[in-house]
Design a protein around this motif. Structure first.
Motif, PDB file in Angstrom:
ATOM      1  N   ILE A 246       0.725  -1.124   0.049  1.00 19.83           N
ATOM      2  CA  ILE A 246      -0.054  -0.036  -0.030  1.00 19.83           C
ATOM      3  C   ILE A 246       0.740   1.192   0.054  1.00 19.83           C
ATOM      4  O   ILE A 246       0.697   2.120  -0.815  1.00 19.83           O
ATOM      5  N   ARG A 247       2.078   1.283   0.891  1.00 15.98           N
ATOM      6  CA  ARG A 247       2.835   2.369   0.641  1.00 15.98           C
ATOM      7  C   ARG A 247       3.594   2.506  -0.592  1.00 15.98           C
ATOM      8  O   ARG A 247       3.696   3.763  -1.014  1.00 15.98           O
ATOM      9  N   ARG A 248       3.728   1.441  -1.302  1.00 17.34           N
ATOM     10  CA  ARG A 248       4.360   1.872  -2.605  1.00 17.34           C
ATOM     11  C   ARG A 248       3.349   2.519  -3.604  1.00 17.34           C
ATOM     12  O   ARG A 248       3.733   3.154  -4.663  1.00 17.34           O
TER      13      ARG A 248
ATOM     14  N   PHE B 161      -1.006   6.821  -5.814  1.00 15.90           N
ATOM     15  CA  PHE B 161      -2.451   6.151  -5.964  1.00 15.90           C
ATOM     16  C   PHE B 161      -2.864   5.788  -4.556  1.00 15.90           C
ATOM     17  O   PHE B 161      -1.882   5.703  -3.553  1.00 15.90           O
ATOM     18  N   ASP B 162      -3.997   5.565  -4.267  1.00 17.06           N
ATOM     19  CA  ASP B 162      -4.459   5.167  -3.006  1.00 17.06           C
ATOM     20  C   ASP B 162      -5.356   3.963  -3.615  1.00 17.06           C
ATOM     21  O   ASP B 162      -5.660   3.634  -4.746  1.00 17.06           O
ATOM     22  N   VAL B 163      -5.445   3.058  -2.390  1.00 15.86           N
ATOM     23  CA  VAL B 163      -6.091   1.988  -2.340  1.00 15.86           C
ATOM     24  C   VAL B 163      -7.972   2.060  -2.568  1.00 15.86           C
ATOM     25  O   VAL B 163      -8.148   2.628  -1.369  1.00 15.86           O
ATOM     26  N   ALA B 164      -8.680   2.211  -3.403  1.00 13.12           N
ATOM     27  CA  ALA B 164     -10.000   2.104  -3.393  1.00 13.12           C
ATOM     28  C   ALA B 164     -10.748   0.974  -3.059  1.00 13.12           C
ATOM     29  O   ALA B 164     -11.904   0.856  -2.331  1.00 13.12           O
ATOM     30  N   GLU B 165      -9.999  -0.360  -3.176  1.00  9.76           N
ATOM     31  CA  GLU B 165     -10.777  -1.565  -2.830  1.00  9.76           C
ATOM     32  C   GLU B 165      -9.529  -2.577  -2.706  1.00  9.76           C
ATOM     33  O   GLU B 165      -8.732  -2.461  -3.388  1.00  9.76           O
TER      34      GLU B 165
END
Length: 410
Positions: free
Chosen positions: A253-255, A261-265
């Motif tokens: 997630i950090r990468r 980008f962010d994690v939407a799902e």
């Protein structure tokens, strides 16, 4: 040949019959048109109304119209961001009986704009970077689904803000092909076309004086390639983690965050050989995380705190047995978010003694604890758990922090 309307909804043919199909699109009277900005297209495109809906009407030959209609329906079935196909109108003739081209009808994407309309006022470079990111996300999602676009460009894309996020939607599938899986050569061909098309479109904007002087069209064309490849590698490489190694997921997630980008799902599938993790990326605008966290949990935090807490919330939700994205029988995100506040966030914060908190509010305490857990897990090469992180933070970190905040004697 009689006029024929093939539609996805049985109500649409009756509504569409009211439109002047005996006239070429470019001759439609103003009373039938909706004044919305149109992008550049190789075909004649007009916006009109069908009942309460605004529709986009594109004139093209019958065979490509039917083919694009089916392709858009396929993309809709597999959840790809694209315009919704409504109908294909064939067998058109004018008043003298001469044949007219067929028409593809799609639903207008509310709140969206073609890229040229977005450049009517000079767009800041930071905003342009986010548009490139959104287009890279769209292209990656298309390729993951096996769709070769064949003409990726700003002109064939619509952009929309949604809760602070930039989203890109495919608006022209005429040159596309759907396959079980794309080869590296097919993906590279699409990416090279995107680079050339985007650079050319930005050069046109530069010539018209609509481009910010600091923007280099060639560099921006190259940027989508770099963003695409970084995102593709992060999303497609094998991601199977042994039980208890959830700090590896956080590393991924950090990468993604570092890529912008962010994690939407996120989905975690449990198996005997390890936990398989998949991500859906999202490009967000300023303040998005604050709004999202407040909506889900009621926690009002700073933006960086909200980003960190949302990542933890998403990871935790994906481990819950009743979390099933898109399943009406699964727990809704709001329900799980409030459970996370009650069972994870509050007990963790309360474990830190009041006298050691200083000026830190609960969100900052939790953020610091997550950071401490991350570093401890990295050193240990396994997830040390939040309880262990809290104990070590109270014993070894907070006492030192409180000493540095004490005033020194003069």
């Amino acid at each position: 040949m009689a006029l024929q309307i093939n539609a996805t909804n049985p109500e649409h043919p009756a509504l569409l019959l009211e439109l002047p199909w005996h006239l070429p699109l470019e001759d439609w009277p103003e009373e039938y048109l909706v004044p919305l900005p149109r992008g550049i297209s190789r075909h004649v495109v007009r916006y009109s109304r069908a009942g309460d809906e605004v529709i986009a009407v594109k004139e093209l030959a019958e065979r490509p119209a039917l083919r694009e209609y089916e392709l858009l329906r396929d993309l809709d079935r597999i959840g790809i961001p694209a315009v919704d196909p409504l109908a294909v109108v064939t067998g058109r003739t004018d008043d003298s009986g001469a044949p007219l081209e067929s028409v593809l009808v799609t639903r207008h994407l509310g709140g969206s704009m073609p890229y040229r309309s977005m450049f009517e006022t000079t767009m800041r470079p930071a905003t342009m970077h986010r548009l490139m990111d959104a287009l890279a996300v769209l292209l990656v999602r298309l390729h993951l689904a096996g769709f070769a676009w064949g003409d990726c460009s700003l002109s064939n894309t619509l952009f929309r803000r949604d809760a602070g996020a930039f989203a890109a939607y495919l608006v022209d599938a005429e040159t596309g092909d759907l396959h079980p899986q794309l080869s590296s050569g097919q993906r590279d061909y699409d990416l090279d076309l995107a680079r050339v098309n985007i650079s050319g479109e930005l050069l046109d904007l530069e010539a018209s004086g609509a481009l910010h002087p600091s923007v280099d069209p060639i560099e921006f064309g190259m940027e989508i390639c770099a963003r695409y490849r970084g995102l593709w590698d992060e999303l497609t490489r094998a991601s199977v983690y042994p039980a208890g190694k959830y700090h590896y997921i956080e590393r991924r997630i950090r990468r993604l965050n570092d890529l912008g980008f962010d994690v939407a799902e996120m989905q975690i599938e449990h198996a005997s050989h390890g936990d398989t993790v998949s991500f859906v990326p999202k490009v967000v605008d300023a303040g998005h995380h604050q709004r999202q966290l407040l909506r889900l949990t009621g926690l009002d935090t700073e933006e960086n705190q909200a980003r960190r807490l949302l990542n933890d919330l998403e990871s935790w939700m994906a481990t819950q047995d009743d979390y099933a994205p898109g399943d009406p029988l699964g727990a809704r995100p709001e329900v799980l978010a409030h459970r996370w506040v009650r069972e994870v966030f509050r007990p963790t914060v309360r474990a830190v003694p009041l006298e050691l908190r200083g000026a830190m509010d609960p969100a900052e305490i939790y953020h610091q604890l997550l950071e401490h857990r991350w570093y401890m897990s990295e050193r240990a090469q396994h997830d040390i758990g939040i309880e262990t992180a809290v104990e070590d933070y109270i014993e070894n970190i907070l006492p030192r922090a409180s000493k540095t905040l004490q005033p020194t004697a003069e």
